[in-house]
Design an enzyme around this catalytic site. Structure first.
Site, mmCIF file in Angstrom:
data_model
loop_
_atom_site.group_PDB
_atom_site.id
_atom_site.type_symbol
_atom_site.label_atom_id
_atom_site.label_comp_id
_atom_site.label_asym_id
_atom_site.label_seq_id
_atom_site.Cartn_x
_atom_site.Cartn_y
_atom_site.Cartn_z
ATOM 1 N N GLY A 1 12.750 -5.662 7.694
ATOM 2 C CA GLY A 1 13.366 -6.591 8.644
ATOM 3 C C GLY A 1 13.837 -5.865 9.886
ATOM 4 O O GLY A 1 13.419 -4.738 10.161
ATOM 5 N N ASN A 2 14.692 -6.518 10.647
ATOM 6 C CA ASN A 2 15.263 -5.894 11.835
ATOM 7 C C ASN A 2 16.699 -6.370 12.007
ATOM 8 O O ASN A 2 17.208 -7.158 11.197
ATOM 9 C CB ASN A 2 14.412 -6.199 13.078
ATOM 10 C CG ASN A 2 14.263 -7.689 13.330
ATOM 11 O OD1 ASN A 2 15.235 -8.397 13.578
ATOM 12 N ND2 ASN A 2 13.027 -8.188 13.249
#
Length: 396
Positions: free
Chosen positions: A207-208
């Site tokens: 993810g981020n």
């Protein structure tokens, strides 16, 4: 100018600038607005309830526990089209920022479902204090709008910033607010926001750090201007927005499919931080730690912005976002050309206060005709208003 049929709730706090509120009430009533008023106990030292009730043609409420008043903090916050806190004292600002609820005005603000705007009024040193700046920023992060203070003579005798905006200025702002609420009426808008999570196994993902705050601010601003907003949101810790249709998703593929299902948009704003790559294989069980290295095979995800750009019909407006760490302007211009967008909003992780997780942002707008417009560091709500202003200017 006409405010006929508009319902304006005014909350008055303990500031000498309260003497100007009867003028504001008279101006609003003259334009056809229906005005109701709340006062804190301290406000009564500066302006008369009798004067305000006479001008507004309605009772002025001040006590939370008066007979019949207890439910008003809910009813008034739902009755109003706009809640104006003017003047906003330093004390009430601090209480709002900390979520206190010890009077009728604060209880109404906490339960209000309508937009809220504040008009601060305080002395120069109080206005410039760090705690005041922090409190204003916190309110802005919750979507509260602010009328800028003016520079001039203050009650202390000092000359500087801190004067409440003049009644005519507040009246004009309110008129523009209601006018902007019709700007995008009848327009269908697609907004994407937040990160995507690309599963490795039932426990882990790629993810981020996107918080979704910028996308949610844009969705709220677009809805405030009358648009029918569909918000496709990745996993975020943000509350649903009133008047916005939320479509929660998790992966890039889910966001792609949800966005294409809304391809009959008038305006699309692609503010999400979508993963560029996703694992080829997803384990059905938790991957166990073993000796040696773990190698992941990744494949490209479907490009939502490019797909919408290739399919864009005449009259549709497509806005993309670019978060860059190097050669920012070159990458933004290249993205604008390659993906068929009408506008690219660039922000850089090299700018302090911009990017993921912050309540502020600093962006530059890139247009198809080669124009650029750099915006200053400001709250994400203020940035959203500027971006939506640019969008409305581009609408056919």
């Amino acid at each position: 100018m006409s405010l006929s049929g508009k319902k304006v709730l005014i909350g008055i706090t303990g500031s000498i600038a309260a003497y100007k509120i009867p003028i504001l009430v008279r101006l609003l009533v003259k334009e056809g607005a229906e005005v109701r008023l709340l006062m804190t106990g301290a406000a009564k030292d500066f302006v008369s309830e009798l004067t305000l009730s006479t001008l507004s043609k309605a009772p002025v409420l001040s006590k939370l526990f008066d007979e019949g008043a207890w439910a008003n903090h809910v009813a008034l916050g739902r009755w109003a089209d706009l809640f104006v806190v003017a003047p906003l004292s330093c004390n009430t600002l601090a209480k709002m920022a900390s979520g206190q609820c010890d009077n009728l005005l604060l209880a109404t603000w906490l339960s209000a479902t309508c937009p809220v705007v504040i008009a601060p009024a305080m002395d120069e040193d109080m206005w410039l204090h760090g705690s005041t700046k922090d409190n204003l920023q916190k309110l802005a992060s919750w979507g509260v709008q602010m009328l800028p203070v003016e520079h001039g003579e203050l009650a202390s005798g000092l000359i500087g910033p801190g004067r409440m905006a003049e009644p005519e200025t507040i009246r004009d702002w309110i008129a523009r607010f209601f006018e902007s609420g019709r700007q995008l009426a009848g327009k269908k808008v697609l907004v994407t926001a937040g990160p995507t999570y690309e599963a490795l196994d039932p426990v882990r993902f790629i993810g981020n750090h996107s918080s979704g705050k910028m996308g949610y601010a844009l969705a709220g601003e677009l809805a405030a201007r009358g648009a029918e907003v569909h918000l496709v949101s990745g996993p975020v810790a943000l509350k649903p927005l009133p008047g916005v249709q939320l479509l929660p998703v998790r992966s890039a593929r889910q966001m792609y499919e949800a966005s294409l299902a809304l391809a009959d948009y008038d305006i699309a704003v692609m503010a999400a931080a979508v993963a560029d790559y996703t694992p080829v294989n997803v384990s059905g069980q938790k991957i166990k730690k073993t000796e040696g290295e773990l190698t992941l095979n990744l494949r490209k995800t479907d490009d939502i912005l490019a797909t919408l750009g290739a399919r864009k019909e005449p009259g549709q407006l497509l806005v993309g976002f670019a978060l860059e760490t190097e050669q920012e302007e070159a990458h933004a211009e290249e993205k604008l050309r390659r993906k068929g967008a009408d506008l690219i909003v660039l922000n850089s992780l090299n700018d302090a206060g911009a990017g993921f997780g912050t309540d502020t942002n600093k962006v530059t707008l890139f247009y198809k005709d080669g124009q650029r417009r750099a915006l200053p560091l400001q709250s994400k709500q203020e940035a959203a208003r500027a971006i939506v202003d640019a969008i409305t200017e581009l609408m056919p």
